[in-house]
Design an enzyme around this catalytic site. Structure first.
Site, PDB file in Angstrom:
ATOM      1  N   CYS A  85       0.955  -1.293   0.013  1.00 52.77           N
ATOM      2  CA  CYS A  85      -0.062  -0.082   0.024  1.00 52.77           C
ATOM      3  C   CYS A  85       0.940   1.409  -0.301  1.00 52.77           C
ATOM      4  O   CYS A  85       2.204   1.174   0.428  1.00 52.77           O
ATOM      5  CB  CYS A  85      -0.744   0.059   1.189  1.00 52.77           C
ATOM      6  SG  CYS A  85      -1.826  -1.454   1.636  1.00 52.77           S
ATOM      7  N   GLY A 126      -0.059   0.165  -4.984  1.00 53.08           N
ATOM      8  CA  GLY A 126      -1.304  -0.726  -4.962  1.00 53.08           C
ATOM      9  C   GLY A 126      -2.112  -0.039  -5.992  1.00 53.08           C
ATOM     10  O   GLY A 126      -2.426   1.405  -5.844  1.00 53.08           O
ATOM     11  N   ASN A 173       0.121   1.129   5.795  1.00 54.51           N
ATOM     12  CA  ASN A 173       0.799   0.250   5.055  1.00 54.51           C
ATOM     13  C   ASN A 173       1.668  -0.667   5.822  1.00 54.51           C
ATOM     14  O   ASN A 173       2.150  -0.241   6.634  1.00 54.51           O
ATOM     15  CB  ASN A 173       1.643   1.161   4.367  1.00 54.51           C
ATOM     16  CG  ASN A 173       2.625   0.500   3.313  1.00 54.51           C
ATOM     17  OD1 ASN A 173       3.822   1.136   2.942  1.00 54.51           O
ATOM     18  ND2 ASN A 173       2.626  -0.567   3.088  1.00 54.51           N
ATOM     19  N   GLY A 174       1.279  -2.060   5.681  1.00 54.05           N
ATOM     20  CA  GLY A 174       2.268  -3.182   6.295  1.00 54.05           C
ATOM     21  C   GLY A 174       1.164  -4.204   6.525  1.00 54.05           C
ATOM     22  O   GLY A 174       0.181  -4.233   5.935  1.00 54.05           O
ATOM     23  N   TYR A 216      13.132  -3.726  -5.714  1.00 56.43           N
ATOM     24  CA  TYR A 216      11.942  -3.725  -6.571  1.00 56.43           C
ATOM     25  C   TYR A 216      10.916  -2.885  -6.385  1.00 56.43           C
ATOM     26  O   TYR A 216      10.213  -1.924  -7.182  1.00 56.43           O
ATOM     27  CB  TYR A 216      11.242  -5.253  -6.900  1.00 56.43           C
ATOM     28  CG  TYR A 216      10.212  -5.202  -7.443  1.00 56.43           C
ATOM     29  CD1 TYR A 216      10.117  -4.944  -8.896  1.00 56.43           C
ATOM     30  CD2 TYR A 216       8.917  -5.798  -6.873  1.00 56.43           C
ATOM     31  CE1 TYR A 216       8.861  -5.173  -9.467  1.00 56.43           C
ATOM     32  CE2 TYR A 216       7.657  -5.702  -7.606  1.00 56.43           C
ATOM     33  CZ  TYR A 216       7.755  -5.447  -9.010  1.00 56.43           C
ATOM     34  OH  TYR A 216       6.561  -5.659  -9.797  1.00 56.43           O
TER      35      TYR A 216
END
Ligand code: SF4
Length: 502
Positions: free
Chosen positions: A16, A42, A117-118, A262
Site C-alpha cells: 500500500c 497499490g 501500510n504493512g 523492486y
C-alpha cells in the site's frame, strides 16, 4: 482469461501507499496527487479522508487513483486543510471495497481515520480475543484491530491510546491517523515499511506538512523532503507544531530490503538512501559476481531495466531494449480459440528480432518468484533467434514468503524454495543463471549494521512470534491455508517453524 493469467506478473506485489497533508487549503487535491505518484504501491482501491476542522469526509472506491478521483465533484466533497489518503493492494483481508482504506470510526476518542501500510502478524489472534470480548468487526482487514484496540484503551489522549494499541501488536505498520484537527504518522519499531516527512509552502506563506510512503510523491508537488519518520516514532502534527513521540521500546531495525530491489520507485529516497543508487550498485555487483561472454544485455521491462543498465555499465556489454512491453493491457482479454503459443506473455512483451537474432543475450530481471513467466520469456528470446540466453537476477533466490505487508505466493509456489539455481536454470531453459548473493545485496544498500529485513531470502523471520491467518485467496486465486508460525523455544534468532492448518 482472468487478469492474473493475462498479466503474468511473476513478482512479489506491493502492499500500500499512504499520503497525508496538514495545513494546506487544498489538502485533498494534494493527497490525490500524492497518491497518484504512489500508484505503483497499490492499484486495487484508493481512498481519501479530509477534515475541515469539525467533520471528516471520506471517499473510497475500487480502482486506480485517477479513475476514482477524476470523477466530477469527488474532490470538491473533501474540503478542509487536513487529509490522508491510501492506495491499496490487499495483503490481508479480501479485495472488496469494504476493506478499502482509510478506515473511519467515531469512537470514545472522537472521529478518527486510519490508513495503514504493512501487515500485523498477530492480528488474527487479537481479532479472536476482541470478538470474544464483544467487539464487532466491519471488515476482515488487519487494520481494524488497531481501531478496536484504540477504542478500548483507557488512556484518554489519542497519542497515548495509539501507543497502547500499537504496543500490543506485532508486525509492520507505517500508519497515518487523522482526527478533525490533528495528523499522526507512526512507524513500527522495526521500521519494515518506509514513511517520510516533507514540507510545502502554502499560498499564505506558511509551511504545510506532508507525510508519504516515498519521496517521489514530494517531487511531484515541488515539496521539500525533510526526513524519515524513525522506526518506533510517532509524529503528532497539530496547529501547535510537530511533536515527536517514541511510543515503543527499541527493537532491532528490519527495513524491507526488497523496497530497494523492486518495490520503491528509483527516483525515491528510501531508508535514507537513493533507490536508484542501490539498484545500480546491486546490478554492478551482479555483473562482477556472474560475468559471462555475451553480445548484448537485455532487460525484462519494466522492472529489469535499472538492473540491466548497471549490468551493462559494469560488464561493458551493450545495453539493448530487446523486449518491448505493451503498457496498455486491459483487465480482461479473450484468447483466440486457436491457441497461440505463449499468448499471455506475448500480450505483455514482444521481442525485437533485429536486435536479438544471432546474439548471445544476457537477460536481466530483478527477481524470479514462480519461474513460469521467466521460462516463457527465455523461450520467447530463443524463438527470436538468440544464440545463447544467460539469465541474471539482481537479488538472491526468493525462498520464503513475506508476512510484513507484501503479497507473496505460498512457500511451495516459490520456485527457489525447493530447487537449486542449477535446477531452476534447467527449468527456465537458459544457458546459465546467476543470482546476486545476499552479501552483495547488503553491500549495495550499505547495510553495515544489519538494519534490513531479508527474510524472503533467508526464511529467518525477525519477529519472535508470528501468528496469522490468511483469509480469502492468494494472487493465484487459490484458497490460502491458515498459517501459524512460531519460533522454536530457545532458538533465538534461528529459523521459525511453520505449521499449516488447512
Ligand atoms: Fe521485505 Fe522480504 Fe522482509 Fe517482506 S520478507 S519485509 S519483502 S525483505
Amino acid at each position: 482469461m482472468s487478469a492474473p493469467d493475462l498479466i503474468l506478473d511473476d513478482h512479489f506485489h506491493d502492499h500500500c501507499g499512504v499520503f497525508g497533508v496538514f495545513g494546506h487549503p487544498e489538502a485533498a487535491n494534494l493527497v490525490y496527487l500524492g497518491l497518484y505518484a504512489l500508484q505503483h504501491r497499490g492499484q486495487e482501491s484508493a481512498g481519501i479522508v479530509s477534515s475541515d476542522g469539525t467533520e471528516l469526509q471520506v471517499h473510497r472506491a475500487m480502482g486506480e487513483v485517477e479513475e476514482i478521483f477524476q470523477q466530477p465533484g469527488v474532490l470538491a466533497k473533501l474540503p478542509g486543510s487536513l487529509a490522508i489518503g491510501h492506495t491499496r493492494y490487499s495483503t490481508a483481508g479480501d479485495k472488496a471495497l469494504l476493506n478499502a482504506q482509510p478506515i473511519v470510526i467515531d469512537c470514545n476518542k472522537g472521529k478518527v481515520a486510519l490508513g495503514h501500510n504493512g501487515n500485523l502478524t498477530n492480528a488474527a489472534e487479537w481479532r479472536r480475543k476482541l470478538e470474544h470480548r464483544g467487539s464487532i468487526f466491519q471488515t476482515n482487514s488487519d487494520t481494524e484491530v488497531i481501531v478496536h484496540l484504540l477504542a478500548r484503551s483507557q488512556t484518554r489522549n489519542l497519542s497515548g491510546a495509539l501507543g497502547d494499541a500499537l504496543n500490543q501488536l506485532e508486525g509492520a505498520y507505517s500508519l497515518l491517523v487523522l482526527t478533525t484537527d490533528e495528523l499522526y504518522a507512526v512507524r513500527d519499531p522495526r521500521g519494515f515499511r518506509p514513511l517520510v516527512l516533507g514540507k510545502l509552502s502554502t499560498p499564505g506563506g506558511y509551511a504545510a506538512w506532508l507525510i508519504a510512503s516515498e519521496t517521489c510523491a514530494f517531487d511531484l508537488l515541488n515539496a521539500q523532503y525533510v526526513r524519515e519518520i524513525a522506526p518506533g516514532e510517532m509524529l503528532r502534527i497539530s496547529k501547535c507544531g510537530i511533536e515527536s513521540i517514541h511510543f515503543a521500546p527499541e527493537k532491532p531495525h528490519q527495513q524491507c530490503i526488497f523496497e530497494h530491489v523492486y518495490f520503491s520507485r528509483p527516483d525515491s529516497i528510501i531508508f535514507g538512501r537513493s533507490v536508484n543508487q542501490s539498484r545500480e550498485m546491486l546490478s554492478r555487483l551482479l555483473a562482477r559476481e556472474h560475468p559471462v561472454e555475451a553480445d548484448i544485455v537485455v532487460p525484462v521491462p519494466d522492472s529489469g531495466v535499472p538492473a540491466a543498465v548497471g549490468y551493462a555499465l559494469e560488464s561493458k556489454i551493450p545495453f539493448r531494449m530487446g523486449l518491448i512491453r505493451n503498457h496498455y493491457i486491459g483487465r480482461t482479454f479473450i484468447e483466440p480459440s486457436q491457441a497461440i503459443r505463449n499468448f499471455g506473455v506475448k500480450l505483455k512483451l514482444n521481442p525485437v528480432r533485429s536486435l536479438i537474432e544471432g546474439q548471445r543475450v544476457v537477460l536481466v530481471d530483478d527477481s524470479i518468484v514462480r519461474g513460469t513467466t521467466s521460462r516463457k520469456i527465455v523461450r520467447m528470446v530463443r524463438d527470436a533467434g538468440a544464440k545463447e540466453v544467460h539469465v541474471r537476477i539482481s537479488c538472491p533466490p526468493t525462498i520464503s514468503p513475506c508476512y510484513y505487508g507484501v503479497d507473496t505466493p505460498t512457500r511451495e509456489e516459490l520456485i527457489a524454495s525447493s530447487n537449486s539455481p542449477e535446477d531452476i536454470c534447467k527449468f527456465l531453459g537458459a544457458d546459465s543463471l546467476g543470482y546476486l548473493s545476499l552479501s552483495s545485496l547488503k553491500q549495495a544498500v550499505v547495510d553495515t549494521e544489519g538494519r534490513f529485513c531479508t527474510s524472503c531470502y533467508t526464511g529467518v523471520y525477525p519477529t519472535d512470534l508470528v501468528q496469522l491467518e490468511v483469509r480469502g485467496s492468494n494472487s493465484n486465486g487459490k484458497q490460502e491455508a491458515s498459517v501459524t508460525m512460531e519460533r522454536e523455544p530457545g532458538s533465538g534468532e534461528g529459523p521459525v517453524v511453520v505449521h499449516r492448518e488447512s
